[in-house]
Design a protein around this motif. Structure first.
Motif, PDB file in Angstrom:
ATOM      1  N   MET A 303       8.050  -3.591   4.381  1.00  0.00           N
ATOM      2  CA  MET A 303       7.739  -1.873   4.672  1.00  0.00           C
ATOM      3  C   MET A 303       8.054  -1.300   3.569  1.00  0.00           C
ATOM      4  O   MET A 303       7.647  -0.250   3.012  1.00  0.00           O
ATOM      5  CB  MET A 303       8.313  -1.690   6.062  1.00  0.00           C
ATOM      6  CG  MET A 303       7.895  -2.235   7.275  1.00  0.00           C
ATOM      7  SD  MET A 303       6.269  -1.432   7.496  1.00  0.00           S
ATOM      8  CE  MET A 303       6.756   0.090   8.072  1.00  0.00           C
ATOM      9  N   ALA A 304       9.286  -1.404   2.667  1.00  0.00           N
ATOM     10  CA  ALA A 304       9.836  -0.590   1.666  1.00  0.00           C
ATOM     11  C   ALA A 304       8.754  -0.698   0.464  1.00  0.00           C
ATOM     12  O   ALA A 304       8.696   0.163  -0.159  1.00  0.00           O
ATOM     13  CB  ALA A 304      11.106  -1.172   1.316  1.00  0.00           C
ATOM     14  N   ASN A 305       7.818  -1.687   0.423  1.00  0.00           N
ATOM     15  CA  ASN A 305       7.032  -1.806  -0.649  1.00  0.00           C
ATOM     16  C   ASN A 305       5.425  -1.383  -0.182  1.00  0.00           C
ATOM     17  O   ASN A 305       4.440  -1.382  -0.784  1.00  0.00           O
ATOM     18  CB  ASN A 305       6.972  -3.294  -0.932  1.00  0.00           C
ATOM     19  CG  ASN A 305       8.333  -3.936  -1.221  1.00  0.00           C
ATOM     20  OD1 ASN A 305       8.690  -4.486  -0.532  1.00  0.00           O
ATOM     21  ND2 ASN A 305       8.674  -3.718  -2.625  1.00  0.00           N
ATOM     22  N   GLY A 306       5.449  -0.873   1.204  1.00  0.00           N
ATOM     23  CA  GLY A 306       4.261  -0.424   1.401  1.00  0.00           C
ATOM     24  C   GLY A 306       3.266  -1.365   2.259  1.00  0.00           C
ATOM     25  O   GLY A 306       2.372  -1.029   2.453  1.00  0.00           O
ATOM     26  N   VAL A 307       3.845  -2.535   2.521  1.00  0.00           N
ATOM     27  CA  VAL A 307       3.295  -3.626   3.210  1.00  0.00           C
ATOM     28  C   VAL A 307       3.772  -3.680   4.667  1.00  0.00           C
ATOM     29  O   VAL A 307       4.663  -3.991   5.040  1.00  0.00           O
ATOM     30  CB  VAL A 307       3.613  -5.016   2.626  1.00  0.00           C
ATOM     31  CG1 VAL A 307       2.962  -6.157   3.309  1.00  0.00           C
ATOM     32  CG2 VAL A 307       2.962  -4.979   1.026  1.00  0.00           C
ATOM     33  N   SER A 308       2.793  -3.767   5.662  1.00  0.00           N
ATOM     34  CA  SER A 308       3.187  -3.934   7.265  1.00  0.00           C
ATOM     35  C   SER A 308       3.247  -5.099   7.685  1.00  0.00           C
ATOM     36  O   SER A 308       3.968  -5.452   8.287  1.00  0.00           O
ATOM     37  CB  SER A 308       2.175  -2.931   7.879  1.00  0.00           C
ATOM     38  OG  SER A 308       2.398  -1.552   7.385  1.00  0.00           O
ATOM     39  N   GLN A 309       1.979  -5.981   7.607  1.00  0.00           N
ATOM     40  CA  GLN A 309       1.669  -7.166   8.277  1.00  0.00           C
ATOM     41  C   GLN A 309       0.462  -7.975   7.202  1.00  0.00           C
ATOM     42  O   GLN A 309      -0.428  -8.052   7.523  1.00  0.00           O
ATOM     43  CB  GLN A 309       1.151  -6.936   9.602  1.00  0.00           C
ATOM     44  CG  GLN A 309       1.393  -8.196  10.461  1.00  0.00           C
ATOM     45  CD  GLN A 309       0.972  -7.955  11.849  1.00  0.00           C
ATOM     46  OE1 GLN A 309       0.278  -6.938  12.113  1.00  0.00           O
ATOM     47  NE2 GLN A 309       1.704  -8.595  13.027  1.00  0.00           N
ATOM     48  N   PRO A 310       1.105  -8.325   6.114  1.00  0.00           N
ATOM     49  CA  PRO A 310       0.330  -9.026   5.246  1.00  0.00           C
ATOM     50  C   PRO A 310      -0.355 -10.355   5.632  1.00  0.00           C
ATOM     51  O   PRO A 310       0.428 -11.295   6.123  1.00  0.00           O
ATOM     52  CB  PRO A 310       1.322  -9.308   4.149  1.00  0.00           C
ATOM     53  CG  PRO A 310       2.578  -9.472   4.686  1.00  0.00           C
ATOM     54  CD  PRO A 310       2.623  -8.585   5.885  1.00  0.00           C
ATOM     55  N   ALA A 311      -1.503 -10.670   5.577  1.00  0.00           N
ATOM     56  CA  ALA A 311      -2.230 -11.905   5.778  1.00  0.00           C
ATOM     57  C   ALA A 311      -2.580 -12.707   4.633  1.00  0.00           C
ATOM     58  O   ALA A 311      -2.728 -13.729   4.851  1.00  0.00           O
ATOM     59  CB  ALA A 311      -3.466 -11.544   6.449  1.00  0.00           C
ATOM     60  N   GLY A 312      -3.087 -11.981   3.634  1.00  0.00           N
ATOM     61  CA  GLY A 312      -3.098 -12.455   2.137  1.00  0.00           C
ATOM     62  C   GLY A 312      -2.820 -11.768   1.112  1.00  0.00           C
ATOM     63  O   GLY A 312      -2.646 -10.619   1.313  1.00  0.00           O
ATOM     64  N   ALA A 313      -2.452 -12.333  -0.071  1.00  0.00           N
ATOM     65  CA  ALA A 313      -1.906 -11.768  -1.171  1.00  0.00           C
ATOM     66  C   ALA A 313      -2.291 -12.204  -2.619  1.00  0.00           C
ATOM     67  O   ALA A 313      -2.084 -13.571  -2.552  1.00  0.00           O
ATOM     68  CB  ALA A 313      -0.341 -11.398  -1.278  1.00  0.00           C
ATOM     69  N   VAL A 314      -2.787 -11.439  -3.269  1.00  0.00           N
ATOM     70  CA  VAL A 314      -3.319 -12.327  -4.701  1.00  0.00           C
ATOM     71  C   VAL A 314      -3.187 -11.337  -5.858  1.00  0.00           C
ATOM     72  O   VAL A 314      -3.215 -10.113  -5.636  1.00  0.00           O
ATOM     73  CB  VAL A 314      -4.994 -12.511  -4.520  1.00  0.00           C
ATOM     74  CG1 VAL A 314      -5.731 -11.574  -4.541  1.00  0.00           C
ATOM     75  CG2 VAL A 314      -5.331 -13.441  -5.549  1.00  0.00           C
ATOM     76  N   ASP A 315      -2.599 -11.905  -6.798  1.00  0.00           N
ATOM     77  CA  ASP A 315      -2.535 -11.111  -8.044  1.00  0.00           C
ATOM     78  C   ASP A 315      -3.346 -11.073  -9.029  1.00  0.00           C
ATOM     79  O   ASP A 315      -4.206 -12.103  -9.235  1.00  0.00           O
ATOM     80  CB  ASP A 315      -0.737 -11.451  -8.699  1.00  0.00           C
ATOM     81  CG  ASP A 315      -1.026 -12.454  -9.672  1.00  0.00           C
ATOM     82  OD1 ASP A 315      -1.890 -13.583  -9.425  1.00  0.00           O
ATOM     83  OD2 ASP A 315      -0.098 -12.585 -10.712  1.00  0.00           O
ATOM     84  N   ALA A 316      -3.547 -10.183 -10.116  1.00  0.00           N
ATOM     85  CA  ALA A 316      -4.328 -10.146 -11.062  1.00  0.00           C
ATOM     86  C   ALA A 316      -3.252 -10.430 -12.419  1.00  0.00           C
ATOM     87  O   ALA A 316      -2.350  -9.602 -12.630  1.00  0.00           O
ATOM     88  CB  ALA A 316      -5.115  -8.999 -11.318  1.00  0.00           C
ATOM     89  N   PRO A 317      -3.701 -11.457 -13.211  1.00  0.00           N
ATOM     90  CA  PRO A 317      -4.519 -12.561 -13.184  1.00  0.00           C
ATOM     91  C   PRO A 317      -4.215 -13.681 -12.331  1.00  0.00           C
ATOM     92  O   PRO A 317      -3.064 -14.082 -12.097  1.00  0.00           O
ATOM     93  CB  PRO A 317      -4.621 -13.105 -14.606  1.00  0.00           C
ATOM     94  CG  PRO A 317      -3.192 -13.091 -14.943  1.00  0.00           C
ATOM     95  CD  PRO A 317      -2.528 -11.803 -14.416  1.00  0.00           C
ATOM     96  N   ASN A 318      -5.165 -14.079 -11.527  1.00  0.00           N
ATOM     97  CA  ASN A 318      -5.125 -15.230 -10.454  1.00  0.00           C
ATOM     98  C   ASN A 318      -5.469 -16.559 -10.925  1.00  0.00           C
ATOM     99  O   ASN A 318      -6.298 -16.463 -12.007  1.00  0.00           O
ATOM    100  CB  ASN A 318      -6.071 -14.850  -9.247  1.00  0.00           C
ATOM    101  CG  ASN A 318      -6.034 -15.820  -8.292  1.00  0.00           C
ATOM    102  OD1 ASN A 318      -4.872 -16.128  -7.803  1.00  0.00           O
ATOM    103  ND2 ASN A 318      -7.358 -16.173  -7.892  1.00  0.00           N
ATOM    104  N   ALA A 319      -5.088 -17.392 -10.298  1.00  0.00           N
ATOM    105  CA  ALA A 319      -5.372 -18.778 -10.726  1.00  0.00           C
ATOM    106  C   ALA A 319      -6.698 -19.198 -10.397  1.00  0.00           C
ATOM    107  O   ALA A 319      -6.942 -19.256  -9.084  1.00  0.00           O
ATOM    108  CB  ALA A 319      -4.441 -19.872 -10.472  1.00  0.00           C
ATOM    109  N   VAL A 320      -7.760 -19.744 -11.332  1.00  0.00           N
ATOM    110  CA  VAL A 320      -9.034 -19.801 -10.766  1.00  0.00           C
ATOM    111  C   VAL A 320      -9.345 -21.055 -11.826  1.00  0.00           C
ATOM    112  O   VAL A 320      -9.072 -21.054 -13.164  1.00  0.00           O
ATOM    113  CB  VAL A 320     -10.228 -18.880 -11.288  1.00  0.00           C
ATOM    114  CG1 VAL A 320     -11.600 -19.399 -10.858  1.00  0.00           C
ATOM    115  CG2 VAL A 320      -9.984 -17.529 -10.493  1.00  0.00           C
ATOM    116  N   TYR A 321      -9.916 -22.283 -11.292  1.00  0.00           N
ATOM    117  CA  TYR A 321     -10.002 -23.395 -12.088  1.00  0.00           C
ATOM    118  C   TYR A 321     -11.562 -23.629 -12.043  1.00  0.00           C
ATOM    119  O   TYR A 321     -12.291 -23.479 -11.311  1.00  0.00           O
ATOM    120  CB  TYR A 321      -9.281 -24.699 -11.074  1.00  0.00           C
ATOM    121  CG  TYR A 321      -7.913 -24.231 -11.065  1.00  0.00           C
ATOM    122  CD1 TYR A 321      -7.008 -24.052 -12.189  1.00  0.00           C
ATOM    123  CD2 TYR A 321      -7.471 -24.037  -9.636  1.00  0.00           C
ATOM    124  CE1 TYR A 321      -5.752 -23.924 -11.795  1.00  0.00           C
ATOM    125  CE2 TYR A 321      -6.019 -23.720  -9.677  1.00  0.00           C
ATOM    126  CZ  TYR A 321      -5.235 -23.726 -10.568  1.00  0.00           C
ATOM    127  OH  TYR A 321      -3.788 -23.320 -10.339  1.00  0.00           O
TER     128      TYR A 321
END
Length: 321
Positions: A303-321
């Motif tokens: 909640m302190a980061n603005g996230v309530s009920q996370p189902a998925g999380a992905v960053d940029a850059p993301n791992a793509v093979y």
């Protein structure tokens, strides 16, 4: 299922669950809108204003995208600092798993909307929507060629060419599909949960064409999302554990575990350099940011980061093979 967070707002919750059919995690104590007061840092106010107006403001090399069951949005956090700098609302419908391709395009599997929406880097409006043949999309993965794969909890996996709303291949492995992952050889792995019996993983060589697969049974009761690292190790959200398990080839048994303190991990992704893992657990609720492969905690986002009920999380850059 529906859970009411206020007298006027009803959020539709769906997706991976440790039961044979999707169930709604408890939303007790969550505030409507999801974000606690004061979570926006002053340096990002201009960026937020630009995002709200539709401008391209989010930098594809600095952002973490969190699909949020409670708010129905994709919350955008500054990578590393993990402060909320914006959100994506358009085109979503109970957003579940999310993914970034090699070009930085964001893909969101919308369980309630029965779509996968694609967003160009830094944009809040979808550039394309995949929907043909979908019933309950819970996760999405994109290979190095841009082909889009949908995990459908109704029992199948679809493959689409980039910007094509016609499923080129549809395979039904034998249960509610939760995860799909592509290794560096282009092989497609699918995790699913039969109505009766233990969870399974199947491998399709090179493509889904022909739906010829090899069955793997490492002994899970109920599993969610999966992800490869660059060494061909398979990371599995073991929802019945609860744990995130690491399987080395030939994927017949658990080699080790990653992190801990989960209640029901839904999806896992890796940074492109394979140094950071992101585990979304809407039941805790939290996004666990971990050093990879040690599993040492970096941050726990809530909640302190603005996230309530996370189902998925992905960053940029993301791992793509």
């Amino acid at each position: 299922m529906h859970k009411t967070l206020s007298v006027v707002v009803i959020f539709v919750l769906a997706g991976c669950s440790g039961m044979a059919t999707p169930s709604a995690p408890s939303l007790a104590g969550l505030a409507p809108g999801g974000a606690a007061p004061g979570t926006f840092s002053v340096p990002h106010l201009a960026e937020l204003a630009s995002l709200a107006s539709g401008g391209r403001s989010l930098k594809a090399t600095q952002d973490l995208y969190v699909s949020d069951f409670a708010t129905g949005n994709v919350e955008v956090l500054q990578n590393a600092g993990y402060q909320k700098i914006g959100m994506i609302k358009n085109g979503l419908g109970s957003p579940d798993g999310d993914y970034l391709d090699a070009k930085g395009n964001l893909y969101v599997a919308n369980y309630g909307g029965r779509t996968i929406t694609e967003y160009p880097p830094g944009q809040k409006m979808p550039s394309f929507t995949y929907s043909s043949g979908m019933q309950a999309p819970v996760n999405v993965t994109v290979d190095a060629k841009g082909n889009v794969y949908e995990s459908d909890f109704k029992g199948f996996v679809n493959e689409y060419a980039q910007n094509s709303n016609v499923a080129e291949y549809t395979c039904t492995p034998g249960g509610g599909v939760e995860g799909v992952a592509i290794n560096k050889h282009g092989d497609v792995f699918v995790s699913y949960n039969p109505r009766f019996g233990p969870a399974k993983i199947v491998e399709y060589k090179n493509t889904l064409s022909g739906c010829h697969n090899t069955l793997l049974d490492p002994g899970f009761k109920f599993i969610g999302g999966i992800q490869f690292d660059r060494h061909d190790n398979l990371l599995v959200c073991d929802q019945s554990g609860p744990a995130v398990d690491v399987l080395e080839p030939p994927y017949t048994s658990i080699t080790s575990t990653l992190g801990g303190n989960y209640q029901e991990p839904f999806h896992i992704t890796l940074s492109r350099d394979n140094k950071v893992a992101y585990v979304a657990d809407p039941h805790t609720p939290a996004v666990y940011v971990l050093k990879y492969p040690s599993g040492e905690p970096i941050a726990t986002l809530g909640m302190a980061n603005g996230v309530s009920q996370p189902a998925g999380a992905v960053d940029a850059p993301n791992a793509v093979y």
